[in-house]
Design a protein around this motif. Sequence first.
Motif, short mmCIF file in Angstrom:
data_model
loop_
_atom_site.label_atom_id
_atom_site.label_comp_id
_atom_site.label_asym_id
_atom_site.label_seq_id
_atom_site.Cartn_x
_atom_site.Cartn_y
_atom_site.Cartn_z
N ASP A 85 0.82 -1.21 0.00
CA ASP A 85 0.00 0.00 0.00
C ASP A 85 0.86 1.26 0.00
O ASP A 85 0.33 2.37 0.20
CB ASP A 85 -0.94 0.01 1.20
N LEU A 86 2.16 1.13 -0.23
CA LEU A 86 3.06 2.26 -0.37
C LEU A 86 3.46 2.40 -1.83
O LEU A 86 3.94 1.43 -2.43
CB LEU A 86 4.31 2.07 0.48
N PRO A 87 3.28 3.55 -2.44
CA PRO A 87 3.69 3.72 -3.84
C PRO A 87 5.20 3.81 -3.97
O PRO A 87 5.91 4.17 -3.02
CB PRO A 87 3.02 5.04 -4.23
N TYR A 88 5.69 3.44 -5.16
CA TYR A 88 7.12 3.60 -5.42
C TYR A 88 7.51 5.09 -5.40
O TYR A 88 8.53 5.45 -4.83
CB TYR A 88 7.50 3.01 -6.78
N ARG A 89 6.68 5.89 -6.06
CA ARG A 89 6.96 7.32 -6.17
C ARG A 89 5.65 8.07 -6.04
O ARG A 89 4.63 7.67 -6.59
CB ARG A 89 7.62 7.64 -7.52
N ALA A 90 5.65 9.16 -5.29
CA ALA A 90 4.45 9.95 -5.07
C ALA A 90 4.81 11.43 -5.07
O ALA A 90 5.81 11.84 -4.46
CB ALA A 90 3.78 9.57 -3.75
N VAL A 91 4.02 12.22 -5.76
CA VAL A 91 4.17 13.68 -5.78
C VAL A 91 3.00 14.27 -5.03
O VAL A 91 1.84 14.14 -5.43
CB VAL A 91 4.21 14.23 -7.22
N TYR A 92 3.28 14.87 -3.88
CA TYR A 92 2.23 15.39 -3.01
C TYR A 92 2.65 16.74 -2.46
O TYR A 92 3.76 16.91 -1.95
CB TYR A 92 1.98 14.40 -1.87
N ASP A 93 1.73 17.70 -2.59
CA ASP A 93 1.93 19.05 -2.08
C ASP A 93 3.22 19.66 -2.63
O ASP A 93 3.98 20.34 -1.94
CB ASP A 93 1.97 19.02 -0.55
N GLY A 94 3.47 19.39 -3.94
CA GLY A 94 4.62 19.98 -4.60
C GLY A 94 5.95 19.29 -4.30
O GLY A 94 6.99 19.75 -4.79
N ARG A 95 5.93 18.22 -3.50
CA ARG A 95 7.17 17.52 -3.17
C ARG A 95 7.09 16.09 -3.67
O ARG A 95 6.02 15.50 -3.77
CB ARG A 95 7.41 17.53 -1.66
N THR A 96 8.25 15.54 -4.00
CA THR A 96 8.33 14.17 -4.50
C THR A 96 8.84 13.25 -3.39
O THR A 96 9.86 13.55 -2.76
CB THR A 96 9.27 14.08 -5.71
N TYR A 97 8.12 12.17 -3.17
CA TYR A 97 8.49 11.19 -2.14
C TYR A 97 8.66 9.82 -2.80
O TYR A 97 8.10 9.54 -3.86
CB TYR A 97 7.42 11.11 -1.05
N PHE A 98 9.43 8.99 -2.14
CA PHE A 98 9.60 7.59 -2.53
C PHE A 98 9.25 6.72 -1.31
O PHE A 98 10.14 6.19 -0.64
CB PHE A 98 11.03 7.32 -3.00
N PRO A 99 7.96 6.59 -1.02
CA PRO A 99 7.54 5.93 0.24
C PRO A 99 8.01 4.49 0.36
O PRO A 99 8.35 4.04 1.46
CB PRO A 99 6.01 6.02 0.19
N TRP A 100 8.01 3.75 -0.75
CA TRP A 100 8.38 2.33 -0.65
C TRP A 100 9.85 2.18 -0.27
O TRP A 100 10.22 1.26 0.45
CB TRP A 100 8.12 1.63 -1.98
N PHE A 101 10.69 3.09 -0.75
CA PHE A 101 12.11 3.01 -0.49
C PHE A 101 12.51 3.76 0.79
O PHE A 101 13.44 3.36 1.48
CB PHE A 101 12.91 3.58 -1.67
N GLN A 102 11.80 4.85 1.10
CA GLN A 102 12.13 5.67 2.26
C GLN A 102 10.94 5.66 3.22
O GLN A 102 10.21 6.65 3.36
CB GLN A 102 12.46 7.09 1.82
N ARG A 103 10.76 4.53 3.87
CA ARG A 103 9.58 4.37 4.72
C ARG A 103 9.66 5.17 6.01
O ARG A 103 8.64 5.45 6.63
CB ARG A 103 9.38 2.89 5.04
N GLY A 104 10.87 5.50 6.42
CA GLY A 104 11.01 6.25 7.66
C GLY A 104 11.03 7.76 7.47
O GLY A 104 11.13 8.50 8.45
N GLU A 105 10.92 8.25 6.23
CA GLU A 105 10.95 9.70 5.99
C GLU A 105 9.68 10.35 6.53
O GLU A 105 8.57 9.84 6.38
CB GLU A 105 11.08 9.97 4.50
N VAL A 106 9.83 11.49 7.17
CA VAL A 106 8.72 12.20 7.79
C VAL A 106 8.19 13.24 6.82
O VAL A 106 8.95 14.01 6.22
CB VAL A 106 9.17 12.87 9.10
N ILE A 107 6.85 13.25 6.64
CA ILE A 107 6.21 14.24 5.78
C ILE A 107 5.13 14.95 6.58
O ILE A 107 4.72 14.49 7.66
CB ILE A 107 5.60 13.58 4.52
N GLU A 108 4.66 16.06 6.05
CA GLU A 108 3.61 16.85 6.68
C GLU A 108 2.26 16.40 6.12
O GLU A 108 1.98 16.60 4.93
CB GLU A 108 3.83 18.34 6.42
N VAL A 109 1.42 15.79 6.95
CA VAL A 109 0.12 15.28 6.53
C VAL A 109 -0.96 16.25 6.99
O VAL A 109 -1.06 16.56 8.19
CB VAL A 109 -0.14 13.88 7.10
#
Length: 423
Positions: free
Chosen positions: A45-69
């Motif tokens: 349920d984690l995408p490889y790559r996601a663009v959200y709120d103008g920022r690019t994330y790699f949730p599947w690879f960087q699962r511990g990265e903190v984002i603003e929800v």
Amino acid sequence: MSKRAFPTPPDWWARFVAQRRVRWLGRMLGMLALLALLAEVLASDLPYRAVYDGRTYFPWFQRGEVIEVPQPGGGKLPQAARLVEWHTLRMESAWWTPIPYGKGARIEDKSLSPIGPQIPRGKEALSWRRRHWLGTTTEGKDLLAALLHGAKVSLGIGLMAMALAASLGFLLGGLAGYFGDNRLKVPRFFWWYGPFSACLAIWFGFVRRGWLFHLTEGGEWWLTLLGGLLWMVGILLICWLPVWLWHRKKPFRMVPLRLDFFLSRSIEVLDSLPQLLLILTLGMAMSRDIWTFMALIGLTSWSGVARLVRSETLRLREADYILAARISGLSEARILFRHLWPQVLPALLVPLCFGVGNVIIAESALSFLNIVEGSDSWGSLLSTAAHTRKFWWQPFFPGLTIFLTVLCVNVLGESLRKALAKS
């Protein structure tokens, strides 16, 4: 310059792989094993790559990265990427896994049928990209994702339990068949000192180790198992090193060790007890996790392998080349490992094939009875679907997967037996 020739495969292996059904079944099992290994890559349920709120994330690879929800009441909350419900966010773009549902994903609408349009309550029909191809369970899991993640557990338990049973049975059967009742001699005090040191090593290696050394808390299961084995070996060395040094200085009085007698009686006792009842009795007195039952299945399944290896060793130990090796002065260990046991190994492959299927069925039965806790295997999927007569797909697909896997393994075992019989 001469080229080194590769050794030619034995005749039984050439006959085995020459069968068309063996090649097809081997490809099927290989594909299933590959899917099991790549389950986390294919179903998450984690995408490889996601663009959200103008920022690019790699949730599947960087699962511990903190984002603003963003929160419903306003404002934003820092949260780890692996804990974010990415399905609910309005992202500019996303690269999802082929199955965009993980093994622990919970879906609001439960028991969605794989046939026809899937329309959640109060929402539009799911697109093909978000569709549940095998439906969902009563717990709100995607069935296809659960089967992929369950394959890793079921196949892993089948292989590891049979590896444990085969190792134990091969060692005991080979030693008993080669040495018999009077060819291996040990000191007289071995009769009480041997069981005492073994029980002491097992006690400190697995039972008291967590309390004394605090090694069982945290970490992976294989680290815990490796730590226990290392402590067992260390304690056995501490117990037997002084004895060995004293024996080199002043030899003890030696008496024959009746290996064949004790192994035959142990096999008779183990075969007289129902395996499932024995596993249940021992498992209820211990931890009910999946790895405990995997070890119990392996420790109660070695009798057939030991009987086969013992009979093959009895047949081969009087062969001419073994007698010639013994007359030439080779040590018993060299004769066993270099000349005798390599000839016994091909016959071991047949019970291994049948044993993997039996272990998968045994684990599925234990999970179906809710005896095993915290298991994500195929049997646990059958257990959750036991009382859902209305939703036919929930017991059908896990049961079909177990049936086809066990059938493929057993057919391979039968083909291997026929190939070895012609040798």
